[in-house]
Design a protein around this motif. Structure first.
Motif, PDB file in Angstrom:
ATOM      1  N   LYS A 193       0.789  -1.233   0.000  1.00 12.59           N
ATOM      2  CA  LYS A 193       0.000   0.000   0.000  1.00 12.59           C
ATOM      3  C   LYS A 193       0.818   1.278   0.000  1.00 12.59           C
ATOM      4  O   LYS A 193       0.514   2.220  -0.732  1.00 12.59           O
ATOM      5  CB  LYS A 193      -0.917   0.033   1.241  1.00 12.59           C
ATOM      6  N   ASN A 194       1.826   1.343   0.867  1.00 12.48           N
ATOM      7  CA  ASN A 194       2.496   2.610   1.166  1.00 12.48           C
ATOM      8  C   ASN A 194       3.932   2.648   0.669  1.00 12.48           C
ATOM      9  O   ASN A 194       4.578   1.610   0.500  1.00 12.48           O
ATOM     10  CB  ASN A 194       2.498   2.861   2.675  1.00 12.48           C
ATOM     11  N   GLU A 195       4.427   3.884   0.497  1.00 19.32           N
ATOM     12  CA  GLU A 195       5.809   4.070   0.073  1.00 19.32           C
ATOM     13  C   GLU A 195       6.648   4.809   1.123  1.00 19.32           C
ATOM     14  O   GLU A 195       7.848   4.955   0.946  1.00 19.32           O
ATOM     15  CB  GLU A 195       5.858   4.846  -1.255  1.00 19.32           C
ATOM     16  N   ASP A 196       6.017   5.265   2.200  1.00 18.20           N
ATOM     17  CA  ASP A 196       6.774   5.950   3.249  1.00 18.20           C
ATOM     18  C   ASP A 196       6.981   5.033   4.453  1.00 18.20           C
ATOM     19  O   ASP A 196       8.089   4.600   4.723  1.00 18.20           O
ATOM     20  CB  ASP A 196       6.095   7.266   3.643  1.00 18.20           C
ATOM     21  N   LYS A 197       5.906   4.733   5.154  1.00 20.21           N
ATOM     22  CA  LYS A 197       5.954   3.767   6.245  1.00 20.21           C
ATOM     23  C   LYS A 197       5.038   2.598   5.880  1.00 20.21           C
ATOM     24  O   LYS A 197       3.925   2.808   5.409  1.00 20.21           O
ATOM     25  CB  LYS A 197       5.500   4.399   7.560  1.00 20.21           C
ATOM     26  N   ALA A 198       5.517   1.377   6.098  1.00 20.09           N
ATOM     27  CA  ALA A 198       4.728   0.200   5.753  1.00 20.09           C
ATOM     28  C   ALA A 198       3.435   0.171   6.559  1.00 20.09           C
ATOM     29  O   ALA A 198       3.413   0.564   7.732  1.00 20.09           O
ATOM     30  CB  ALA A 198       5.545  -1.052   6.013  1.00 20.09           C
ATOM     31  N   CYS A 199       2.359  -0.295   5.908  1.00 16.38           N
ATOM     32  CA  CYS A 199       1.042  -0.239   6.553  1.00 16.38           C
ATOM     33  C   CYS A 199       0.918  -1.219   7.712  1.00 16.38           C
ATOM     34  O   CYS A 199       0.217  -0.962   8.686  1.00 16.38           O
ATOM     35  CB  CYS A 199      -0.062  -0.484   5.525  1.00 16.38           C
ATOM     36  N   GLY A 200       1.569  -2.379   7.597  1.00 18.58           N
ATOM     37  CA  GLY A 200       1.522  -3.369   8.664  1.00 18.58           C
ATOM     38  C   GLY A 200       0.295  -4.255   8.654  1.00 18.58           C
ATOM     39  O   GLY A 200       0.194  -5.191   9.456  1.00 18.58           O
ATOM     40  N   VAL A 201      -0.662  -3.982   7.740  1.00 17.26           N
ATOM     41  CA  VAL A 201      -1.913  -4.737   7.758  1.00 17.26           C
ATOM     42  C   VAL A 201      -2.236  -5.437   6.434  1.00 17.26           C
ATOM     43  O   VAL A 201      -3.127  -6.296   6.397  1.00 17.26           O
ATOM     44  CB  VAL A 201      -3.115  -3.831   8.151  1.00 17.26           C
ATOM     45  N   CYS A 202      -1.544  -5.075   5.352  1.00 18.49           N
ATOM     46  CA  CYS A 202      -1.784  -5.794   4.095  1.00 18.49           C
ATOM     47  C   CYS A 202      -1.207  -7.203   4.225  1.00 18.49           C
ATOM     48  O   CYS A 202      -0.440  -7.503   5.142  1.00 18.49           O
ATOM     49  CB  CYS A 202      -1.170  -5.058   2.909  1.00 18.49           C
ATOM     50  N   ASP A 203      -1.561  -8.079   3.294  1.00 16.74           N
ATOM     51  CA  ASP A 203      -1.138  -9.471   3.385  1.00 16.74           C
ATOM     52  C   ASP A 203       0.380  -9.603   3.399  1.00 16.74           C
ATOM     53  O   ASP A 203       0.952 -10.387   4.163  1.00 16.74           O
ATOM     54  CB  ASP A 203      -1.723 -10.255   2.200  1.00 16.74           C
ATOM     55  N   SER A 204       1.051  -8.820   2.571  1.00 15.58           N
ATOM     56  CA  SER A 204       2.506  -8.903   2.488  1.00 15.58           C
ATOM     57  C   SER A 204       3.170  -8.452   3.788  1.00 15.58           C
ATOM     58  O   SER A 204       4.117  -9.082   4.267  1.00 15.58           O
ATOM     59  CB  SER A 204       3.013  -8.065   1.311  1.00 15.58           C
ATOM     60  N   CYS A 205       2.671  -7.365   4.370  1.00 12.78           N
ATOM     61  CA  CYS A 205       3.193  -6.896   5.663  1.00 12.78           C
ATOM     62  C   CYS A 205       2.944  -7.929   6.761  1.00 12.78           C
ATOM     63  O   CYS A 205       3.814  -8.178   7.604  1.00 12.78           O
ATOM     64  CB  CYS A 205       2.557  -5.568   6.050  1.00 12.78           C
ATOM     65  N   ARG A 206       1.755  -8.520   6.761  1.00 15.46           N
ATOM     66  CA  ARG A 206       1.423  -9.514   7.787  1.00 15.46           C
ATOM     67  C   ARG A 206       2.384 -10.703   7.731  1.00 15.46           C
ATOM     68  O   ARG A 206       2.879 -11.169   8.757  1.00 15.46           O
ATOM     69  CB  ARG A 206      -0.011 -10.010   7.591  1.00 15.46           C
ATOM     70  N   LEU A 207       2.619 -11.202   6.517  1.00 15.68           N
ATOM     71  CA  LEU A 207       3.532 -12.333   6.356  1.00 15.68           C
ATOM     72  C   LEU A 207       4.934 -11.976   6.829  1.00 15.68           C
ATOM     73  O   LEU A 207       5.598 -12.754   7.511  1.00 15.68           O
ATOM     74  CB  LEU A 207       3.560 -12.772   4.885  1.00 15.68           C
ATOM     75  N   ARG A 208       5.384 -10.797   6.449  1.00 14.19           N
ATOM     76  CA  ARG A 208       6.728 -10.349   6.829  1.00 14.19           C
ATOM     77  C   ARG A 208       6.847 -10.200   8.341  1.00 14.19           C
ATOM     78  O   ARG A 208       7.785 -10.717   8.952  1.00 14.19           O
ATOM     79  CB  ARG A 208       7.045  -9.026   6.127  1.00 14.19           C
ATOM     80  N   LEU A 209       5.894  -9.483   8.941  1.00 15.21           N
ATOM     81  CA  LEU A 209       5.946  -9.259  10.384  1.00 15.21           C
ATOM     82  C   LEU A 209       5.869 -10.564  11.166  1.00 15.21           C
ATOM     83  O   LEU A 209       6.556 -10.728  12.179  1.00 15.21           O
ATOM     84  CB  LEU A 209       4.808  -8.320  10.804  1.00 15.21           C
ATOM     85  N   ASN A 210       5.051 -11.491  10.692  1.00 23.50           N
ATOM     86  CA  ASN A 210       4.932 -12.783  11.371  1.00 23.50           C
ATOM     87  C   ASN A 210       6.240 -13.560  11.302  1.00 23.50           C
ATOM     88  O   ASN A 210       6.628 -14.239  12.255  1.00 23.50           O
ATOM     89  CB  ASN A 210       3.793 -13.597  10.762  1.00 23.50           C
ATOM     90  N   GLY A 211       6.928 -13.448  10.155  1.00 21.98           N
ATOM     91  CA  GLY A 211       8.216 -14.111  10.021  1.00 21.98           C
ATOM     92  C   GLY A 211       9.226 -13.596  11.031  1.00 21.98           C
ATOM     93  O   GLY A 211       9.936 -14.373  11.681  1.00 21.98           O
ATOM     94  N   PHE A 212       9.291 -12.268  11.181  1.00 20.23           N
ATOM     95  CA  PHE A 212      10.202 -11.683  12.167  1.00 20.23           C
ATOM     96  C   PHE A 212       9.789 -12.069  13.589  1.00 20.23           C
ATOM     97  O   PHE A 212      10.641 -12.360  14.436  1.00 20.23           O
ATOM     98  CB  PHE A 212      10.226 -10.155  12.023  1.00 20.23           C
ATOM     99  N   LYS A 213       8.484 -12.077  13.837  1.00 21.06           N
ATOM    100  CA  LYS A 213       7.995 -12.426  15.174  1.00 21.06           C
ATOM    101  C   LYS A 213       8.394 -13.842  15.550  1.00 21.06           C
ATOM    102  O   LYS A 213       8.831 -14.097  16.685  1.00 21.06           O
ATOM    103  CB  LYS A 213       6.464 -12.281  15.217  1.00 21.06           C
ATOM    104  N   GLU A 214       8.265 -14.778  14.607  1.00 20.34           N
ATOM    105  CA  GLU A 214       8.597 -16.177  14.893  1.00 20.34           C
ATOM    106  C   GLU A 214      10.092 -16.362  15.145  1.00 20.34           C
ATOM    107  O   GLU A 214      10.492 -17.247  15.905  1.00 20.34           O
ATOM    108  CB  GLU A 214       8.128 -17.073  13.741  1.00 20.34           C
ATOM    109  N   VAL A 215      10.907 -15.520  14.533  1.00 18.52           N
ATOM    110  CA  VAL A 215      12.354 -15.601  14.747  1.00 18.52           C
ATOM    111  C   VAL A 215      12.756 -14.864  16.031  1.00 18.52           C
ATOM    112  O   VAL A 215      13.813 -15.119  16.602  1.00 18.52           O
ATOM    113  CB  VAL A 215      13.112 -15.028  13.522  1.00 18.52           C
TER     114      VAL A 215
END
Length: 224
Positions: A193-215
């Motif tokens: 969605k965004n080009e400044d700060k990541a939205c954190g709620v789109c599917d791509s952000c969710r997958l990324r954040l979950n990956g970091f969380k699991e690590v």
């Protein structure tokens, strides 16, 4: 296995997966030739900037940036049609509206032309099958079929292998491997969605954040 005096054409979006793939190819000893596609996606400027910054870190001098604005005319994806909202409610049933019709097939076809011109023996693409959004053009079987077609449609002496080193990994495994290889994850971008700060709620952000969380590691990019 270390490959000497060989080129790999890396399809690089500026995202975490394709960046890791390029770093893995470099570790194998390939000289990296990079290609980036502007396809009228919402975060086109940000992704292009990330691509160049990552190439600078990798020491990639030979770069291609190709403009594919016809994707906007085709539409049918929330990434290229601003009349379609980016979903933020979690996993969708079936193929998500963020799927861009046959995008990886088109990318690989164009990458094959560059690889043949550059005498590259490999193409690398950061597709992820198991822990992705369910895109049909990210499947192992599809990429293998593209490899067969590419070698049928190029010169007899051309023999290209498509590497997809992440295809069966989960996002947490990708994060871990990227950290192990000291990939500059702070330079990568995943948000739809965004080009400044990541939205954190789109599917791509969710997958990324979950990956970091699991690590158990904090994602170095900024979120809203």
């Amino acid at each position: 296995m270390i490959i000497k005096d060989k080129k790999a054409l890396c399809v690089m979006s500026g995202g975490m997966d394709s960046t890791l793939s390029a770093y893995m190819m470099k570790k194998m000893g390939y000289e990296i030739v990079a290609v980036h596609f502007n396809y009228a996606q919402r975060t086109q400027k940000k992704e292009l900037s990330c691509f160049h910054n990552i190439c600078d870190e990798l020491g990639v001098l030979n770069r291609y940036v190709l403009d594919l604005d016809f994707f906007a005319q085709i539409g049918a994806s929330a990434l290229t049609d601003k009349n379609i909202d980016i979903p933020t409610g979690g996993v969708e049933e079936g193929v998500p509206v963020t799927y861009v019709p046959f995008r990886n097939g088109i990318f690989l076809s164009m990458a094959a032309a560059i690889a043949e011109k550059e005498n590259a023996e490999a193409i690398a693409i950061g597709v992820v099958e198991e822990d992705s959004s369910g895109y049909p053009d990210c499947r192992d079987s599809f990429i293998q079929s593209m490899q067969r077609s590419i070698n049928l449609g190029t010169k007899d002496e051309t023999n290209i292998v498509i590497h997809m080193p992440l295809v069966h990994l989960k996002k947490s495994q990708i994060v871990k491997k990227a950290l192990d290889l000291e990939v500059p994850l702070n330079l990568t971008w995943s948000c739809y969605k965004n080009e400044d700060k990541a939205c954190g709620v789109c599917d791509s952000c969710r997958l990324r954040l979950n990956g970091f969380k699991e690590v158990g590691v904090k994602d170095p990019i900024e979120y809203q």
